[in-house]
Design a protein around this motif. Structure first.
Motif, mmCIF file in Angstrom:
data_model
loop_
_atom_site.group_PDB
_atom_site.id
_atom_site.type_symbol
_atom_site.label_atom_id
_atom_site.label_comp_id
_atom_site.label_asym_id
_atom_site.label_seq_id
_atom_site.Cartn_x
_atom_site.Cartn_y
_atom_site.Cartn_z
ATOM 1 N N TYR A 61 0.840 -1.198 0.000
ATOM 2 C CA TYR A 61 0.000 0.000 0.000
ATOM 3 C C TYR A 61 0.876 1.249 0.000
ATOM 4 O O TYR A 61 1.948 1.264 0.604
ATOM 5 C CB TYR A 61 -0.865 0.060 1.254
ATOM 6 N N CYS A 62 0.380 2.290 -0.625
ATOM 7 C CA CYS A 62 1.001 3.600 -0.445
ATOM 8 C C CYS A 62 0.020 4.492 0.317
ATOM 9 O O CYS A 62 -1.195 4.256 0.319
ATOM 10 C CB CYS A 62 1.404 4.228 -1.770
ATOM 11 N N ALA A 63 0.582 5.482 0.967
ATOM 12 C CA ALA A 63 -0.232 6.382 1.769
ATOM 13 C C ALA A 63 0.422 7.752 1.827
ATOM 14 O O ALA A 63 1.654 7.862 1.819
ATOM 15 C CB ALA A 63 -0.418 5.837 3.176
ATOM 16 N N THR A 64 -0.400 8.787 1.898
ATOM 17 C CA THR A 64 0.126 10.136 2.076
ATOM 18 C C THR A 64 0.421 10.376 3.549
ATOM 19 O O THR A 64 -0.244 9.830 4.430
ATOM 20 C CB THR A 64 -0.876 11.194 1.590
ATOM 21 N N LYS A 65 1.416 11.193 3.783
ATOM 22 C CA LYS A 65 1.790 11.573 5.148
ATOM 23 C C LYS A 65 2.214 13.030 5.115
ATOM 24 O O LYS A 65 2.762 13.502 4.115
ATOM 25 C CB LYS A 65 2.947 10.696 5.644
ATOM 26 N N ARG A 66 2.032 13.735 6.229
ATOM 27 C CA ARG A 66 2.504 15.118 6.296
ATOM 28 C C ARG A 66 4.026 15.156 6.292
ATOM 29 O O ARG A 66 4.640 16.064 5.732
ATOM 30 C CB ARG A 66 1.947 15.794 7.535
ATOM 31 N N SER A 67 4.620 14.180 6.937
ATOM 32 C CA SER A 67 6.063 13.984 6.883
ATOM 33 C C SER A 67 6.306 12.500 7.093
ATOM 34 O O SER A 67 5.379 11.754 7.436
ATOM 35 C CB SER A 67 6.779 14.791 7.969
ATOM 36 N N CYS A 68 7.541 12.078 6.888
ATOM 37 C CA CYS A 68 7.827 10.658 7.074
ATOM 38 C C CYS A 68 7.743 10.230 8.541
ATOM 39 O O CYS A 68 7.796 9.037 8.831
ATOM 40 C CB CYS A 68 9.199 10.316 6.499
ATOM 41 N N TYR A 69 7.574 11.195 9.445
ATOM 42 C CA TYR A 69 7.449 10.856 10.866
ATOM 43 C C TYR A 69 6.002 10.905 11.340
ATOM 44 O O TYR A 69 5.727 10.607 12.495
ATOM 45 C CB TYR A 69 8.306 11.809 11.698
ATOM 46 N N SER A 70 5.083 11.294 10.462
ATOM 47 C CA SER A 70 3.689 11.418 10.881
ATOM 48 C C SER A 70 2.894 10.189 10.483
ATOM 49 O O SER A 70 3.361 9.347 9.715
ATOM 50 C CB SER A 70 3.074 12.680 10.269
ATOM 51 N N VAL A 71 1.688 10.090 11.007
ATOM 52 C CA VAL A 71 0.840 8.939 10.688
ATOM 53 C C VAL A 71 0.269 9.113 9.289
ATOM 54 O O VAL A 71 0.116 10.234 8.810
ATOM 55 C CB VAL A 71 -0.303 8.790 11.728
ATOM 56 N N PRO A 72 -0.049 8.007 8.622
ATOM 57 C CA PRO A 72 -0.615 8.110 7.282
ATOM 58 C C PRO A 72 -1.999 8.748 7.276
ATOM 59 O O PRO A 72 -2.749 8.626 8.245
ATOM 60 C CB PRO A 72 -0.692 6.649 6.826
ATOM 61 N N ASP A 73 -2.310 9.425 6.166
ATOM 62 C CA ASP A 73 -3.624 10.040 5.996
ATOM 63 C C ASP A 73 -4.470 9.218 5.019
ATOM 64 O O ASP A 73 -5.324 8.461 5.400
ATOM 65 C CB ASP A 73 -3.471 11.483 5.501
ATOM 66 N N TYR A 74 -4.228 9.392 3.742
ATOM 67 C CA TYR A 74 -4.972 8.671 2.713
ATOM 68 C C TYR A 74 -4.224 7.411 2.304
ATOM 69 O O TYR A 74 -3.002 7.430 2.170
ATOM 70 C CB TYR A 74 -5.178 9.544 1.475
ATOM 71 N N TRP A 75 -4.997 6.348 2.070
ATOM 72 C CA TRP A 75 -4.435 5.057 1.662
ATOM 73 C C TRP A 75 -4.940 4.676 0.270
ATOM 74 O O TRP A 75 -6.081 4.981 -0.093
ATOM 75 C CB TRP A 75 -4.868 3.958 2.631
ATOM 76 N N GLY A 76 -4.080 3.972 -0.456
ATOM 77 C CA GLY A 76 -4.523 3.346 -1.682
ATOM 78 C C GLY A 76 -5.159 2.004 -1.369
ATOM 79 O O GLY A 76 -5.242 1.586 -0.207
ATOM 80 N N GLN A 77 -5.582 1.302 -2.418
ATOM 81 C CA GLN A 77 -6.296 0.047 -2.231
ATOM 82 C C GLN A 77 -5.363 -1.158 -2.125
ATOM 83 O O GLN A 77 -5.782 -2.239 -1.731
ATOM 84 C CB GLN A 77 -7.286 -0.180 -3.385
ATOM 85 N N GLY A 78 -4.114 -0.963 -2.480
ATOM 86 C CA GLY A 78 -3.119 -2.025 -2.365
ATOM 87 C C GLY A 78 -2.913 -2.796 -3.659
ATOM 88 O O GLY A 78 -3.789 -2.849 -4.529
ATOM 89 N N THR A 79 -1.729 -3.386 -3.774
ATOM 90 C CA THR A 79 -1.405 -4.244 -4.907
ATOM 91 C C THR A 79 -0.653 -5.467 -4.375
ATOM 92 O O THR A 79 0.227 -5.341 -3.521
ATOM 93 C CB THR A 79 -0.587 -3.495 -5.970
ATOM 94 N N GLN A 80 -1.017 -6.634 -4.873
ATOM 95 C CA GLN A 80 -0.451 -7.877 -4.370
ATOM 96 C C GLN A 80 0.903 -8.151 -4.999
ATOM 97 O O GLN A 80 1.051 -8.101 -6.225
ATOM 98 C CB GLN A 80 -1.395 -9.046 -4.672
ATOM 99 N N VAL A 81 1.869 -8.462 -4.153
ATOM 100 C CA VAL A 81 3.188 -8.914 -4.603
ATOM 101 C C VAL A 81 3.404 -10.323 -4.054
ATOM 102 O O VAL A 81 3.316 -10.533 -2.840
ATOM 103 C CB VAL A 81 4.303 -7.975 -4.112
ATOM 104 N N THR A 82 3.655 -11.256 -4.948
ATOM 105 C CA THR A 82 3.893 -12.639 -4.552
ATOM 106 C C THR A 82 5.244 -13.077 -5.099
ATOM 107 O O THR A 82 5.480 -12.997 -6.313
ATOM 108 C CB THR A 82 2.788 -13.566 -5.064
ATOM 109 N N VAL A 83 6.105 -13.517 -4.203
ATOM 110 C CA VAL A 83 7.430 -13.977 -4.595
ATOM 111 C C VAL A 83 7.494 -15.475 -4.331
ATOM 112 O O VAL A 83 7.486 -15.919 -3.180
ATOM 113 C CB VAL A 83 8.535 -13.253 -3.820
ATOM 114 N N SER A 84 7.527 -16.228 -5.409
ATOM 115 C CA SER A 84 7.470 -17.680 -5.274
ATOM 116 C C SER A 84 8.051 -18.339 -6.505
ATOM 117 O O SER A 84 7.927 -17.809 -7.615
ATOM 118 C CB SER A 84 6.013 -18.124 -5.089
ATOM 119 N N SER A 85 8.670 -19.483 -6.299
ATOM 120 C CA SER A 85 9.178 -20.261 -7.434
ATOM 121 C C SER A 85 8.134 -21.280 -7.883
ATOM 122 O O SER A 85 8.370 -22.017 -8.843
ATOM 123 C CB SER A 85 10.484 -20.958 -7.040
#
Length: 119
Positions: A95-119
């Motif tokens: 997920y990505c999210a907006t923040k006022r700074s990298c030390y603040s809590v997230p505000d808006y979130w995206g819906q997410g994207t699946q990452v699968t690492v497998s052989s």
């Protein structure tokens, strides 16, 4: 409408690479720091990386240092997460999210994207 949309996830073999994108609509992304987070099944969401609004400050969690690179293209209103040398333990919804700074809590979130690492 304010929206964050992640893309670029998929299935990749160990050692492979993916580039995630976080695109904003309805607002200017360069006003915000952007954090990437991930959540694996049965685990809590964790922070992966963050980039300040100017790009001058960047942080990574220890387990991805040297493998992941965060960047932003404010002209395209998009933040990227380049992921190299992927490991099975990187499998998660990202997920990505907006923040006022990298030390603040997230505000808006995206819906997410699946990452699968497998052989």
């Amino acid at each position: 409408q304010v929206q964050l949309v992640e893309s670029g996830g998929g299935l990749v073999q160990p050692g492979g690479s993916l580039r995630l994108s976080c695109a904003a609509s309805g607002f200017t992304l360069n006003d915000y720091a952007i954090g990437w987070f991930r959540q694996a099944p049965g685990k809590e969401r964790e922070g992966v990386s963050c980039i300040s609004s100017s790009g001058a400050f960047i942080s990574y969690r220890d387990s991805v240092k040297g493998r992941f690179t965060i960047s932003r293209d404010n002209a395209k209103n998009t933040v990227y997460l380049q992921m190299n040398n992927l490991k099975p333990e990187d499998t998660a919804v990202y997920y990505c999210a907006t923040k006022r700074s990298c030390y603040s809590v997230p505000d808006y979130w995206g819906q997410g994207t699946q990452v699968t690492v497998s052989s």
